[in-house]
Design a protein around this motif. Structure first.
Motif, mmCIF file in Angstrom:
data_model
loop_
_atom_site.group_PDB
_atom_site.id
_atom_site.type_symbol
_atom_site.label_atom_id
_atom_site.label_comp_id
_atom_site.label_asym_id
_atom_site.label_seq_id
_atom_site.Cartn_x
_atom_site.Cartn_y
_atom_site.Cartn_z
ATOM 1 N N THR A 193 0.573 -1.197 -0.001
ATOM 2 C CA THR A 193 0.094 -0.119 -0.377
ATOM 3 C C THR A 193 0.668 1.134 -0.151
ATOM 4 O OG1 THR A 193 -2.175 -1.048 0.542
ATOM 5 C CG2 THR A 193 -1.746 1.067 1.734
ATOM 6 N N LEU A 194 2.018 1.426 0.465
ATOM 7 C CA LEU A 194 2.562 2.337 1.075
ATOM 8 C C LEU A 194 3.644 2.387 -0.269
ATOM 9 C CD1 LEU A 194 3.533 4.108 3.073
ATOM 10 C CD2 LEU A 194 1.694 3.242 3.834
ATOM 11 N N LEU A 195 3.807 1.318 -1.288
ATOM 12 C CA LEU A 195 4.588 1.607 -1.968
ATOM 13 C C LEU A 195 3.668 2.125 -2.920
ATOM 14 C CD1 LEU A 195 6.688 -1.533 -2.026
ATOM 15 C CD2 LEU A 195 7.788 0.370 -2.677
ATOM 16 N N TYR A 196 2.999 2.271 -2.364
ATOM 17 C CA TYR A 196 2.062 2.655 -4.054
ATOM 18 C C TYR A 196 1.427 4.293 -3.674
ATOM 19 C CZ TYR A 196 -2.156 4.008 -6.993
ATOM 20 O OH TYR A 196 -2.767 4.832 -8.159
ATOM 21 N N TYR A 197 0.888 4.507 -2.577
ATOM 22 C CA TYR A 197 0.948 5.383 -2.018
ATOM 23 C C TYR A 197 1.619 6.645 -2.144
ATOM 24 C CZ TYR A 197 -3.670 5.038 -1.387
ATOM 25 O OH TYR A 197 -5.121 4.176 -0.944
ATOM 26 N N ARG A 198 3.558 5.601 -1.599
ATOM 27 C CA ARG A 198 4.263 6.787 -1.004
ATOM 28 C C ARG A 198 5.712 6.085 -1.449
ATOM 29 N NH1 ARG A 198 4.128 12.301 1.146
ATOM 30 N NH2 ARG A 198 6.275 11.542 0.578
ATOM 31 N N PRO A 199 6.733 5.763 -2.140
ATOM 32 C CA PRO A 199 7.608 4.820 -2.653
ATOM 33 C C PRO A 199 8.355 5.585 -2.674
ATOM 34 C CG PRO A 199 6.301 5.371 -4.759
ATOM 35 C CD PRO A 199 5.205 6.053 -4.050
ATOM 36 N N ASP A 200 8.582 6.779 -2.486
ATOM 37 C CA ASP A 200 9.864 7.947 -1.994
ATOM 38 C C ASP A 200 9.652 7.167 -0.799
ATOM 39 O OD1 ASP A 200 6.937 9.000 -1.573
ATOM 40 O OD2 ASP A 200 8.216 10.696 -1.604
ATOM 41 N N LEU A 201 9.271 7.143 0.296
ATOM 42 C CA LEU A 201 9.346 7.300 1.187
ATOM 43 C C LEU A 201 9.867 5.737 2.102
ATOM 44 C CD1 LEU A 201 6.148 9.099 3.158
ATOM 45 C CD2 LEU A 201 8.887 9.689 2.514
ATOM 46 N N MET A 202 10.112 4.987 1.075
ATOM 47 C CA MET A 202 10.230 3.186 1.092
ATOM 48 C C MET A 202 12.091 3.311 0.873
ATOM 49 S SD MET A 202 7.149 2.156 2.259
ATOM 50 C CE MET A 202 7.020 0.489 2.226
#
Length: 289
Positions: A193-202
């Motif tokens: 879910t976070l990879l889709y929403y905010r990949p820059d933070l992963m």
């Protein structure tokens, strides 16, 4: 009229139209637009609740907060409601041993949530939809909801709980790569879910730096202890985040957004909950006379 003048007029008109669009986020609204927002939203405000806690070695501390923020912001593009600013005051005592955790006392988070709802209502909203993104919140939120009947409120609170969708569940199971039963916190689905929403933070290169396996250090059938989570997952990581993909994240988020839009429409059209509450409060008052 010359072509460039026609273009200029078109740009001016489009700019005027854009200027008339009112934001959905409470903190981005101009005060003079607040009455328009109340009308357009049918006096409905979304209260997205996240948390600040460790999400494995690879996902941001604000994962739950970012999740509900993005979830709500995308939903209101299709079904307008006002979205309350970032709220991360929930139940997270089980992660106090991890850096970055923000855990307030139980009395404080209860009173703060009620005061927040009261203040949202004071500003004209009579429908508040809680959108929860944290797995440690449901019991607290359900207790909070039932406790609202302890005194009269002139607004209704709705806790969004997604309905079971067999078709989605079947496809989810098919696409899921890691053991589903162990995918509890910062694992494949939440990471996707976070990879889709905010990949820059992963920080996916760190996803295997710690174990997300159940340590099974306590076995007490039929008994609950507050230390159960720590006994099983001392790293505050449960699952295999490295198995996540952005494509799987899109599949999850497309469904959750569509499902929430459906619920939001039902809330905005609801004309029964507040009268039923008032009937309940009236009967309580009559009994006490």
């Amino acid at each position: 009229m010359k072509p460039y003048l026609l273009l200029l007029v078109a740009l001016l008109l489009s700019g005027f139209s854009f200027a008339q669009e009112i934001p959905a986020r409470w903190d981005e609204l101009v005060a003079s637009d607040f009455p328009k927002a109340l009308e357009k939203s049918s006096k409905t405000c979304i209260l997205p609740i996240g948390i600040l806690e460790k999400h494995g070695p690879h996902s941001p501390i604000g994962t739950d907060l970012i999740h509900v923020r993005e979830w709500a912001s995308r939903a209101v593009k299709s079904e307008y409601a006002v979205v309350f600013p970032d709220y991360f005051y929930g139940q997270i005592n089980e992660a106090r041993q991890q850096p970055g955790t923000f855990a307030l006392p139980s009395k404080v988070i209860y009173e703060l949530l009620e005061a927040t709802c009261d203040e949202i209502a004071r500003n004209g909203f009579d429908k508040i939809v809680i959108l929860n993104g944290h797995g440690g919140n449901p019991e607290f939120l359900e207790f909070f909801m039932q406790s609202l009947l302890n005194k009269r409120h002139n607004y209704a609170v709705y806790l969004y709980r997604p309905e079971n969708d067999p078709d989605y569940a079947a496809e989810y199971k098919k696409l899921h790569k890691s053991p589903i039963n162990g995918d509890l916190h910062a694992g494949e689905s939440e990471t996707a879910t976070l990879l889709y929403y905010r990949p820059d933070l992963m920080r996916m290169d760190r996803a295997t730096n710690e174990s997300g396996a159940d340590q099974k250090r306590s076995d007490l059938p039929g008994l609950y202890t507050p230390i159960w989570w720590y006994s099983s997952f001392p790293n505050h990581y449960a699952g295999e985040g490295d198995k996540a993909t952005s494509e799987f994240g899109k599949f999850i988020t497309d469904h959750e957004i569509a499902s929430f839009i459906k619920a939001l429409k039902e809330v905005k059209a609801d004309n029964k909950t507040i009268p039923l509450q008032n009937e309940f409060y009236d009967r309580v008052d009559k009994l006490n006379k």
